[in-house]
Design a protein around this motif. Structure first.
Motif, PDB file in Angstrom:
ATOM      1  N   SER A   1       0.520   6.723   5.121  1.00  0.00           N
ATOM      2  CA  SER A   1       0.070   6.329   3.787  1.00  0.00           C
ATOM      3  C   SER A   1       0.188   7.542   2.879  1.00  0.00           C
ATOM      4  O   SER A   1       0.251   8.687   3.335  1.00  0.00           O
ATOM      5  CB  SER A   1      -1.378   5.823   3.824  1.00  0.00           C
ATOM      6  N   THR A   2       0.234   7.295   1.590  1.00  0.00           N
ATOM      7  CA  THR A   2       0.381   8.370   0.617  1.00  0.00           C
ATOM      8  C   THR A   2      -0.452   8.076  -0.625  1.00  0.00           C
ATOM      9  O   THR A   2      -0.693   6.902  -0.955  1.00  0.00           O
ATOM     10  CB  THR A   2       1.864   8.566   0.225  1.00  0.00           C
TER      11      THR A   2
ATOM     12  N   SER B   1       3.528   7.094  -4.794  1.00  0.00           N
ATOM     13  CA  SER B   1       4.169   5.783  -4.680  1.00  0.00           C
ATOM     14  C   SER B   1       5.567   5.869  -4.067  1.00  0.00           C
ATOM     15  O   SER B   1       6.280   4.875  -3.996  1.00  0.00           O
ATOM     16  CB  SER B   1       4.240   5.108  -6.059  1.00  0.00           C
ATOM     17  N   ASP B   2       5.946   7.066  -3.622  1.00  0.00           N
ATOM     18  CA  ASP B   2       7.192   7.246  -2.868  1.00  0.00           C
ATOM     19  C   ASP B   2       7.020   8.486  -2.004  1.00  0.00           C
ATOM     20  O   ASP B   2       6.186   9.366  -2.310  1.00  0.00           O
ATOM     21  CB  ASP B   2       8.395   7.391  -3.798  1.00  0.00           C
TER      22      ASP B   2
ATOM     23  N   GLY C   1      11.351   6.992   2.040  1.00  0.00           N
ATOM     24  CA  GLY C   1      10.395   5.909   2.251  1.00  0.00           C
ATOM     25  C   GLY C   1      10.628   4.665   1.423  1.00  0.00           C
ATOM     26  O   GLY C   1      10.310   3.549   1.843  1.00  0.00           O
ATOM     27  N   ARG C   2      11.188   4.805   0.226  1.00  0.00           N
ATOM     28  CA  ARG C   2      11.431   3.654  -0.643  1.00  0.00           C
ATOM     29  C   ARG C   2      12.354   2.632   0.008  1.00  0.00           C
ATOM     30  O   ARG C   2      12.394   1.471  -0.405  1.00  0.00           O
ATOM     31  CB  ARG C   2      12.021   4.115  -1.966  1.00  0.00           C
TER      32      ARG C   2
ATOM     33  N   ARG D   1      12.242   1.693   3.260  1.00  0.00           N
ATOM     34  CA  ARG D   1      11.671   1.284   4.540  1.00  0.00           C
ATOM     35  C   ARG D   1      11.876  -0.200   4.834  1.00  0.00           C
ATOM     36  O   ARG D   1      11.880  -0.609   5.992  1.00  0.00           O
ATOM     37  CB  ARG D   1      10.191   1.642   4.595  1.00  0.00           C
TER      38      ARG D   1
ATOM     39  N   PHE E   1       5.551   2.487  -2.683  1.00  0.00           N
ATOM     40  CA  PHE E   1       4.371   2.430  -1.824  1.00  0.00           C
ATOM     41  C   PHE E   1       3.157   2.072  -2.674  1.00  0.00           C
ATOM     42  O   PHE E   1       3.064   2.456  -3.851  1.00  0.00           O
ATOM     43  CB  PHE E   1       4.106   3.789  -1.172  1.00  0.00           C
ATOM     44  N   THR E   2       2.245   1.350  -2.088  1.00  0.00           N
ATOM     45  CA  THR E   2       0.930   1.166  -2.688  1.00  0.00           C
ATOM     46  C   THR E   2       0.058   2.323  -2.237  1.00  0.00           C
ATOM     47  O   THR E   2      -0.121   2.513  -1.027  1.00  0.00           O
ATOM     48  CB  THR E   2       0.296  -0.164  -2.253  1.00  0.00           C
TER      49      THR E   2
ATOM     50  N   LYS F   1      -2.132   2.533   1.141  1.00  0.00           N
ATOM     51  CA  LYS F   1      -1.798   1.473   2.094  1.00  0.00           C
ATOM     52  C   LYS F   1      -0.968   2.044   3.246  1.00  0.00           C
ATOM     53  O   LYS F   1       0.010   2.753   3.030  1.00  0.00           O
ATOM     54  CB  LYS F   1      -1.018   0.365   1.396  1.00  0.00           C
TER      55      LYS F   1
ATOM     56  N   GLU G   1       1.737   1.961   6.034  1.00  0.00           N
ATOM     57  CA  GLU G   1       2.972   1.231   6.292  1.00  0.00           C
ATOM     58  C   GLU G   1       3.763   1.912   7.411  1.00  0.00           C
ATOM     59  O   GLU G   1       3.647   3.127   7.625  1.00  0.00           O
ATOM     60  CB  GLU G   1       3.821   1.153   5.029  1.00  0.00           C
TER      61      GLU G   1
END
Length: 613
Positions: free
Chosen positions: A481-482, A485-486, A521-522, A524, A533-534, A537, A539
């Motif tokens: 998680s982060t 958002s990327d 990650g974008r 995935r 990414f949220t 959250k 993932e």
């Protein structure tokens, strides 16, 4: 604006003397050879559209025998190549070296990785190879009507493309370090992550001039130069000024779209139409993925048993060296390049082009690191391999037991700062092909140079009480998680040597990287449709670390490292989702806290395939 200075460099300096990456048919008399004399001839061979390509031919002087033709085609210049020597030259071949369109002495327009399109009237590396063979068969005396094609790196890719729609006389191909899909995993991208410093150096080197050139940095440490550069849009604004075509195309196609698909060998290498020996090195910093990817895909449709692979303990092109017994700190125990040339490559071409031998080839020949023995397999990766999972645990430990902590509360975290990215090798980081560059060896580098950084997390097993062999595809399942958002994720599998090594004290505690990879990650869920990414959250990011055959020895430890930058090998992710990273503004680059989860519900792990018998 800072003007770009051109420095003319010879392909000998940039691509041959620098570890002999290009031409696979020259070898010193170290291995011994017969006295065969060759005569040199130069031709301008017309293609079907009238464009003429410079072609250098070395033919045996013997008028009593007929010989097969061996072809190598590429962009780095052929006129300087001397007479062939070595294992393949011992028994006689007709050697052909050709400049592709638009490079050095050939006519026409250069298009980097010109795709094979199968359209009426189309011109590509496949049709040019076909036309060249047609001319050679009818115009070079004493050929036996059979041809092979081979080469490393770009020459490996032209080998693939040339065998895609082959001339009837083309019987065998040996693509070495052939570029695979250039978005999914070779030279210019790995899993959508842009290979920044290499891409800048290479595209400028090939398109800044008709002959090879070098970009002129005003910093010796390119880590510093790229930090000062800022957003990637500054490359064109300050330096390239939109005159490097391939760089412009990269900037215009940040996702896996039709531009990338049509250029991928996956779109035109449907099955092995000629006997094909894929060759690669497990520490190749340029084209590690291509041989593995293309062998695997072509094997799915290999109904005639013509698809083979050889993986060795090599960096880019090292299988072509006169001899190689060690790389950096790793000692192989034998001359692995000599073994390949005499026992694998020569046997392959002798059978398909000369009818010598029984034609019974192992499906895969792989050098097993750690034990330093050559292994052969009936399938690759071995079907009998059993997956053993290894998990990060509390206190920096690795465990073969799945964690039992519930929920999201078990994790390790770090802050990823775009202003202080993790270097991919110890600084100073020299220009890729610049003076003193350690580019070719960086994948063997001791990873202690980042162990302990606050933006790198590490876990390791207890000391192994017995050998553990890992054979096949390593796959990491990272639950992360982060706060952004990327994010990018780099995963490394490391063999940690004991603190004291009797035979070589410099190996004490060596953190030897066995496998590694990055994932943007974008992508995935889809390489074509990136997704933010949220924040917060958890993932899953699934990352293939490629194929290995390695023995972790008793007394060693297994380590896993995770980080979110690999600079400037990879451009820095802004960590704020923007539609096109290459258009990101300086204000888009933000710190983010990354958590790598290790709970029962979100259990990060690596798949380690093992062959027990």
């Amino acid at each position: 604006m800072t003007p770009v200075k051109l420095r003319q460099t010879t392909p000998v300096i940039r691509h041959i003397a620098a570890f002999c990456t290009v031409f696979c048919m020259t070898l010193s008399p170290v291995l011994g050879q017969k006295k065969i004399s060759y005569s040199r001839q130069e031709y301008m061979i017309a293609m079907r559209d009238g464009i003429k390509l410079y072609t250098l031919v070395y033919a045996p002087d013997s008028l009593q025998d007929q010989f097969p033709i061996l072809i190598s085609r590429g962009p780095y210049g052929s006129a300087h190549i001397g007479k062939p020597t070595g294992v393949l030259a011992e028994d006689g071949y007709i050697w052909v070296y050709q400049d592709i369109r638009g490079k050095h002495k050939s006519e026409g327009q250069y298009v980097m990785n010109r795709p094979v399109l199968d359209k009426p009237g189309n011109i590509d590396e496949s049709t040019d190879t076909y036309d060249t063979i047609e001319w050679l068969i009818h115009n070079i005396k004493n050929n036996n009507g059979k041809a092979g094609i081979l080469g490393s790196s770009y020459y490996g890719w032209t080998t693939l493309a040339g065998s895609a729609r082959p001339h009837p006389a083309l019987k065998a191909a040996n693509p070495q370090a052939a570029m695979g899909d250039l978005f999914l995993g070779d030279d210019f991208h790995h899993n959508g992550a842009f290979r920044l410093s290499y891409a800048l150096d290479y595209t400028f080197g090939e398109e800044g001039s008709r002959t090879d050139t070098s970009f002129q940095y005003d910093e010796y440490d390119v880590y510093t130069w790229f930090l000062k550069l800022g957003p990637l849009s500054n490359v064109n604004k300050r330096y390239f000024h939109n005159r490097i075509p391939t760089w412009n195309l990269f900037m215009q196609h940040p996702n896996y779209d039709s531009f990338w698909r049509v250029r991928s060998p996956l779109s035109y290498m449907d099955y092995p139409r000629v006997a094909t020996l894929h060759t690669g090195g497990v520490w190749d910093p340029e084209d590690l993925n291509g041989p593995q990817l293309m062998y695997t895909e072509m094997e799915k449709r290999d109904s005639n048993n013509k698809n083979f692979i050889c993986l060795g303990p090599w960096i880019h092109g090292a299988w072509n060296w006169d001899s190689i017994w060690r790389l950096d700190r790793y000692v192989m125990g034998s001359n692995t390049s000599g073994y390949f040339q005499r026992n694998i490559q020569k046997v392959f071409f002798d059978y398909w082009l000369k009818g010598i031998g029984d034609g019974k080839f192992p499906e895969a020949t792989v050098f097993q690191t750690g034990s330093n023995v050559w292994k052969t397999y009936n399938t690759w990766p071995p079907k009998e391999a059993v997956i053993n999972k290894i998990y990060p645990a509390a206190g920096g430990k690795m465990s073969f037991e799945k964690p039992s902590v519930p929920g999201k509360q078990a994790y390790d975290e770090y802050v990823s700062d775009p202003k202080k990215p993790v270097p991919y090798r110890p600084r100073p980081i020299e220009q890729t092909y610049g003076p003193g560059s350690r580019w070719y060896l960086w994948m063997l580098g001791d990873q202690r140079f980042v162990d302990g950084r606050p933006d790198v997390v590490s876990w390791q097993t207890d000391t192994l009480t017995q050998d553990m062999t890992v054979t096949g595809e390593i796959i990491a399942h990272v639950f992360a998680s982060t706060t952004g958002s990327d994010a990018d994720f780099v995963v490394k599998l490391i063999d940690v040597y004991p603190g004291h090594v009797k035979d070589d004290i410099k190996l004490g505690g060596y953190q030897f990287m066995i496998a590694s990879e990055i994932f943007r990650g974008r992508f995935r869920k889809s390489f074509s449709k990136p997704e933010a990414f949220t924040p917060g959250k958890v993932e899953e990011i699934k990352i293939g670390l490629h194929q290995v055959d390695h023995v972790f020895k008793k007394g060693h430890r297994i380590m896993v490292q995770v980080q979110s930058s690999w600079f400037p090998l990879i451009d820095m992710n802004p960590q704020k989702f923007v539609p096109n990273i290459y258009d990101a503004k300086a204000s888009d680059y933000q710190k983010a806290t990354i958590r790598i989860h290790r709970s029962a519900e979100f259990a990060t792990y690596l798949e380690l395939p093992q062959v027990t018998k």
